[in-house]
Write a protein that holds these residues in place. Structure first.
Motif, PDB file in Angstrom:
ATOM      1  N   ASP A  91     -11.722 -25.279  15.415  1.00 12.77           N
ATOM      2  CA  ASP A  91     -12.100 -26.208  16.543  1.00 12.77           C
ATOM      3  C   ASP A  91     -11.034 -26.825  17.291  1.00 12.77           C
ATOM      4  O   ASP A  91     -11.076 -27.545  18.351  1.00 12.77           O
ATOM      5  CB  ASP A  91     -12.807 -27.271  15.464  1.00 12.77           C
ATOM      6  CG  ASP A  91     -14.087 -26.878  15.218  1.00 12.77           C
ATOM      7  OD1 ASP A  91     -14.472 -25.525  15.608  1.00 12.77           O
ATOM      8  OD2 ASP A  91     -14.607 -27.331  14.385  1.00 12.77           O
ATOM      9  N   PRO A 133     -21.042 -26.126  15.470  1.00 14.54           N
ATOM     10  CA  PRO A 133     -19.748 -25.623  15.775  1.00 14.54           C
ATOM     11  C   PRO A 133     -19.377 -24.123  15.269  1.00 14.54           C
ATOM     12  O   PRO A 133     -18.587 -23.560  15.733  1.00 14.54           O
ATOM     13  CB  PRO A 133     -18.928 -26.636  15.120  1.00 14.54           C
ATOM     14  CG  PRO A 133     -19.713 -27.781  15.080  1.00 14.54           C
ATOM     15  CD  PRO A 133     -21.187 -27.619  15.025  1.00 14.54           C
ATOM     16  N   PHE A 144     -11.680 -31.193  16.753  1.00 12.81           N
ATOM     17  CA  PHE A 144     -11.681 -31.005  15.087  1.00 12.81           C
ATOM     18  C   PHE A 144     -11.865 -32.163  14.797  1.00 12.81           C
ATOM     19  O   PHE A 144     -10.905 -33.326  14.902  1.00 12.81           O
ATOM     20  CB  PHE A 144     -10.351 -30.398  14.613  1.00 12.81           C
ATOM     21  CG  PHE A 144     -10.437 -30.294  13.225  1.00 12.81           C
ATOM     22  CD1 PHE A 144     -11.331 -29.471  12.393  1.00 12.81           C
ATOM     23  CD2 PHE A 144      -9.400 -31.210  12.391  1.00 12.81           C
ATOM     24  CE1 PHE A 144     -11.172 -29.473  10.947  1.00 12.81           C
ATOM     25  CE2 PHE A 144      -9.396 -31.067  10.890  1.00 12.81           C
ATOM     26  CZ  PHE A 144     -10.389 -30.219  10.498  1.00 12.81           C
ATOM     27  N   ARG A 168     -18.732 -21.149  17.484  1.00 16.39           N
ATOM     28  CA  ARG A 168     -17.374 -20.806  18.137  1.00 16.39           C
ATOM     29  C   ARG A 168     -16.859 -19.465  17.487  1.00 16.39           C
ATOM     30  O   ARG A 168     -16.176 -18.568  18.272  1.00 16.39           O
ATOM     31  CB  ARG A 168     -16.560 -21.964  18.100  1.00 16.39           C
ATOM     32  CG  ARG A 168     -16.875 -22.882  18.685  1.00 16.39           C
ATOM     33  CD  ARG A 168     -15.911 -24.304  18.481  1.00 16.39           C
ATOM     34  NE  ARG A 168     -16.412 -25.339  19.112  1.00 16.39           N
ATOM     35  CZ  ARG A 168     -15.918 -26.756  19.145  1.00 16.39           C
ATOM     36  NH1 ARG A 168     -15.452 -26.993  18.123  1.00 16.39           N
ATOM     37  NH2 ARG A 168     -16.252 -27.377  19.945  1.00 16.39           N
TER      38      ARG A 168
END
Length: 183
Positions: A146, A19, A152, A22
């Motif tokens: 997120d 993640p 998330f 991002r």
């Protein structure tokens, strides 16, 4: 760490991904391409999405996925089979196979990944992420990162387990949140 192992046995309910792609991260191991191919690596790193343990096996990232209650048993069975091999054979097989990955430029790509990882922290978005984490706490900053992706908390590690054997010459050992790495 799991991606750097030789063999990955993962719980069906584990989550694995990157993640931070991002905002505020670039994978320094640069192993995604070598583990799952260019298109699938782009799919994960262009979105920061994660896979379940089952998906990781389907995509070729893990060699096996097991229900959490069977993970230890399946992992131990694999370790027992590998332990039957002479150590010199294991060393030669690992050197033979890893040579092909090194010839594809892994080391150079890892250097570039490390440089890019540092750069991600010094972009406009990286500074904004740091400020958000300072102001609101790290988990809140991750939530802000997120939430636009709608995942998330879903992409966070939530108790799913991964087994990794870590090379400790001349024998094997293993850790939880681990995979299989042969000397």
């Amino acid at each position: 760490m799991a991606l750097c192992s030789d063999l990955l046995v993962i719980a069906d309910n584990a989550k694995i991904g990157y993640p931070p792609a991002r905002v505020w991260g670039c994978p320094t191991t640069s192993i995604w391409f070598h583990r799952i191919g260019l298109e699938k690596a782009k799919r994960l790193l262009f979105t920061g999405d994660c896979l379940t343990g089952k998906q990781a096996q389907e995509w070729g990232l893990a060699i096996e996925s097991a229900p959490p209650e069977q993970l230890d048993e399946r992992f131990e069975a694999l370790l027992q089979r590998i332990a039957l091999m002479p150590v010199n054979q294991l060393v030669m097989m690992k050197l033979l196979l890893n040579q092909s990955v090194m010839q594809q430029g892994l080391h150079t790509t890892q250097i570039l990944g490390t440089v890019f990882d540092g750069i991600t922290r010094h972009t406009k978005e990286g500074y904004a992420f740091q400020a958000d984490a300072t102001r609101n706490g790290f988990m809140e900053a991750v939530k802000h990162r997120d939430e636009p992706f709608g995942d998330f908390g879903l992409s966070a590690f939530r108790g799913g387990r991964i087994k990794v054997a870590v090379c400790q010459r001349p024998c094997f050992s293993f850790q939880t949140v681990t995979s299989l790495s042969v000397c």
